[in-house]
Design an enzyme around this catalytic site. Structure first.
Site, short mmCIF file in Angstrom:
data_model
loop_
_atom_site.label_atom_id
_atom_site.label_comp_id
_atom_site.label_asym_id
_atom_site.label_seq_id
_atom_site.Cartn_x
_atom_site.Cartn_y
_atom_site.Cartn_z
N LYS A 238 0.83 -1.22 0.00
CA LYS A 238 0.00 0.00 0.00
C LYS A 238 0.85 1.26 0.00
O LYS A 238 0.32 2.36 -0.18
CB LYS A 238 -0.91 0.00 1.23
CG LYS A 238 -2.14 -0.87 1.07
CD LYS A 238 -3.12 -0.63 2.19
CE LYS A 238 -4.34 -1.51 2.02
NZ LYS A 238 -5.14 -1.53 3.25
N HIS A 263 -2.37 -4.27 -4.22
CA HIS A 263 -1.37 -4.18 -3.14
C HIS A 263 -0.78 -5.52 -2.68
O HIS A 263 0.40 -5.56 -2.36
CB HIS A 263 -1.87 -3.30 -1.97
CG HIS A 263 -2.73 -4.00 -0.97
ND1 HIS A 263 -4.08 -4.07 -1.11
CD2 HIS A 263 -2.43 -4.66 0.17
CE1 HIS A 263 -4.57 -4.75 -0.09
NE2 HIS A 263 -3.59 -5.11 0.71
N HIS A 288 -5.65 -11.49 0.98
CA HIS A 288 -7.02 -11.05 0.68
C HIS A 288 -7.83 -12.10 -0.07
O HIS A 288 -8.87 -11.79 -0.64
CB HIS A 288 -7.02 -9.73 -0.11
CG HIS A 288 -6.77 -8.54 0.76
ND1 HIS A 288 -7.69 -8.08 1.67
CD2 HIS A 288 -5.68 -7.75 0.90
CE1 HIS A 288 -7.18 -7.03 2.32
NE2 HIS A 288 -5.95 -6.81 1.87
N ASP A 316 -6.55 -9.42 10.19
CA ASP A 316 -6.66 -8.15 9.46
C ASP A 316 -8.10 -7.63 9.55
O ASP A 316 -8.34 -6.47 9.88
CB ASP A 316 -6.26 -8.42 7.99
CG ASP A 316 -6.06 -7.15 7.20
OD1 ASP A 316 -5.90 -6.08 7.82
OD2 ASP A 316 -6.05 -7.23 5.95
FE FE2 Z 1 -4.19 -5.80 2.79
#
Ligand code: FE2
Length: 365
Positions: A238, A263, A288, A316
């Protein structure tokens, strides 16, 4: 058995013990284990009633007792340190050669530990621990019989001392390297967090939650560490994203989502460049992904997603939900837990969520 045969047998036994210590030492980098394995072997071969290993303090003024074996009041040893020039150990260190005392009760050099004398120990053989001309400590072996150790024993004990020294140095370097490694990772994580005021401290918290889960799932020490490091660095990709997108108060448009979705790829590409962090790449790349295969970037599902990444996803999400963001206030922990439960088997691995819930429940007790 003739004397010649006996001597040969003794030498063979010694060599075997040295070899065993060597095997043991090369398989561990933990200082405490190196010390105890050396003491066990030397006790065996030298028929010692007690063994101590002392290492020089940083300022080189004290010899600090690091390990002791065969002494009744061992627990008192831990607190003991002596002046580096004191007694037989001091002489061994300053002259850098083995020293023998036939009877420590009558030896004027033996000035310390009056209570150790009460243990009825008499003979002492003390050898220096030296690494590339640098003196690091002494190894002492004791026997209850007077004049038990002879000149020829110096060589054998020195062999153990040399092995212990190499192992201690390896362990020290490894521990140092490990500390540097962790501080590099934390510095990188701080750079990520600095960028976005809303995610400050996020890496630290995700790392904390990830480690809780890794422990709860019974993963090895090594895997626990890898997951912890990956958690620190998961959003490193990021760093290149425009703040206007990262902190946008409203919903993102399609083009902005494309940027955000990059990212994990960008982050894992950066980490790949750093050879010593390469093992973190799959965890960062897939943090993710969703358990049902609807995540990004590879749309992996179930166990195709590395376990570290499945753990990271829960940590997260939990920290993101319980922190204030530009576009919404923080959820309560209770609500965030409900969300995790609701998304078990779709977004998250159910086993990982269960591990998280049981780990934080234990923390609350
Ligand atoms: Fe992330």
């Amino acid at each position: 058995m003739s004397k010649g045969k006996k001597d040969l047998q003794k030498k063979l036994n010694t060599l075997l013990a040295v070899w065993k210590v060597n095997q043991a030492i090369t398989s561990t980098l933990k200082t405490s284990r190196v010390l105890s394995q050396t003491m066990d072997a030397v006790t065996d071969v030298m028929k010692a009633d007690a063994v101590t290993i002392r290492l020089l303090s940083r300022d080189k003024k004290r010899l600090v007792l690091k390990a002791g074996k065969g002494i009744v009041k061992e627990h008192r040893l831990g607190k003991r340190s002596i002046r580096a020039d004191d007694g037989v150990a001091g002489e061994t260190l300053s002259k850098n050669r083995p020293t023998i005392s036939g009877n420590i009760l009558k030896d004027k050099r033996y000035t310390y530990f009056p209570w150790l004398k009460r243990e009825k120990l008499r003979s002492l053989l003390c050898v220096p621990l030296t690494f590339k001309d640098r003196r690091i400590g002494v190894l002492s072996i004791y026997n209850k019989k007077p004049s038990f150790y002879k000149k020829e024993d110096r060589e054998t004990v020195t062999m153990f001392a040399n092995q212990a020294t190499i192992a201690l140095e390896n362990a020290r370097l490894f521990e140092e390297l490990h500390k540097n490694y962790l501080s590099t990772i934390k510095t990188l994580a701080a750079i990520i967090d600095l960028k976005d005021k809303y995610t400050r401290g996020h890496s630290e918290k995700v790392s904390y939650y990830s480690l809780l889960m890794a422990k709860e799932l019974g993963l090895s020490q090594r895997r626990q560490e890898l997951i912890q490091y990956a958690a620190f660095l998961h959003d490193i990709g990021k760093v290149g994203i425009n703040l206007a997108i990262l902190q946008k108060p409203g919903p993102l448009n399609a083009r902005e989502w494309v940027v955000i979705h990059q990212h994990p790829l960008n982050g894992s590409a950066v980490i790949k460049q750093l050879g010593f962090l390469r093992e973190l790449v799959p965890i960062i790349l897939h943090h993710h992904e969703r358990y049902d295969g609807k995540g990004y970037p590879a749309k992996k599902k179930n166990n195709e997603i590395p376990l570290g990444a499945r753990i990271l996803a829960v940590a997260d999400a939990f920290d993101a939900m319980t922190s204030t963001r530009a576009y919404r206030p923080a959820l309560s922990k209770k609500k965030a837990i409900e969300e995790l439960e609701r998304n078990k088997g779709t977004q998250f691995d159910p086993l990982v969520v269960d591990a998280f819930l049981s780990a934080i429940a234990k923390k609350r007790k």
